[in-house]
Design an enzyme around this catalytic site. Structure first.
Site, PDB file in Angstrom:
ATOM      1  N   GLU A   1     -58.837  33.871 108.371  1.00  0.00           N
ATOM      2  CA  GLU A   1     -59.928  34.619 107.280  1.00  0.00           C
ATOM      3  C   GLU A   1     -59.435  34.599 106.147  1.00  0.00           C
ATOM      4  O   GLU A   1     -59.889  34.723 105.494  1.00  0.00           O
ATOM      5  CB  GLU A   1     -60.105  35.580 107.852  1.00  0.00           C
TER       6      GLU A   1
ATOM      7  N   ASP B   1     -69.758  32.644 116.424  1.00  0.00           N
ATOM      8  CA  ASP B   1     -70.993  32.576 117.887  1.00  0.00           C
ATOM      9  C   ASP B   1     -71.839  33.786 117.988  1.00  0.00           C
ATOM     10  O   ASP B   1     -72.016  34.485 117.524  1.00  0.00           O
ATOM     11  CB  ASP B   1     -69.822  32.967 118.667  1.00  0.00           C
TER      12      ASP B   1
END
Length: 230
Positions: free
Chosen positions: A12, A199
């Site tokens: 990230e 998700d």
């Protein structure tokens, strides 16, 4: 004013570091803090590591050692809200710890001695971050609201449904934001957070999460941070 850019995972943060032309490494508390500039703005970028305690440690060091003027957390989260799908972007306007329960002494979710379970992000910084996300990722659907944090990777359909029933306003679930929000509240530092949905926090989450972090997360984080500071 120095801006802190924080992520929980290397994937990230990697592309954000690639944007910084002059960063220098400063090790503190077992972490590497990268101090430099991005678009002429003073920046310190750091990998908080995963979980609430690690995130709180990182935020405290940013306040005490680096004297940051604002903190921005970027990364991924599991979607909880009915309309929050993989690839969407959630900008938090408040955080709550979904695994905090000191009842019956205090109400469930309330942080003892604070009189609340929710910590709001800074309104002005959050508005700037939401606008930056919209500019950086115009094809992504943008949501703004409650994000919940806990020291567990929520990855089963029953647990996801239990969270949705207990906290129907929650848009997403992750593992760090509420801790950073509380530390920033204590120090009076403006805080904002953006999460791309990797998700749906259900039985398919482990595979979806790994693939999304590898292929998308770093690129999204860098694009949003660059739009915020440009």
């Amino acid at each position: 004013m120095r801006t802190a850019i924080v992520s929980a995972m290397h994937e990230e943060l990697a592309a954000v570091l690639a944007l910084m032309p002059d960063e220098s490494r400063q090790p503190v508390a077992g972490r590497e803090f990268w101090v430099g500039h991005l678009h002429g703005r003073e920046v310190v970028a750091v990998l908080s590591r995963i979980g609430k305690v690690a995130a709180a440690t990182t935020a405290t060091v940013l306040a005490e050692r680096f004297n940051v003027g604002e903190v921005v957390f970027t990364g991924v989260a599991g979607g909880l809200g009915a309309g929050v799908q993989v690839g969407d972007v959630v900008v938090a306007d408040r955080f709550l710890q979904h695994d905090l329960d000191a009842s019956p002494i205090f109400p469930r979710y309330e942080v003892p001695l604070y009189g609340t379970g929710e910590f709001r992000t800074d309104a002005a910084l959050t508005t700037r971050l939401a606008a930056a996300a919209a500019r950086a990722l115009p094809a992504a659907r943008l949501h703004r609201g409650l994000v919940v944090s806990g020291d567990r990777f929520v990855s089963t359909t029953p647990e996801c449904r239990a969270l949705q029933a207990a906290l129907p306003q929650a848009l997403a679930v992750e593992m760090e934001g509420a801790a950073v929000a509380q530390v920033c509240h204590d120090y009076g530092i403006p805080f904002a957070a953006v999460r791309t949905i990797s998700d749906r926090a259900d039985d398919a989450a482990p595979g979806d999460f790994a693939r999304f972090v590898r292929e998308v997360a770093s690129r999204h984080s860098a694009a949003i941070v660059e739009a915020l500071l440009a």
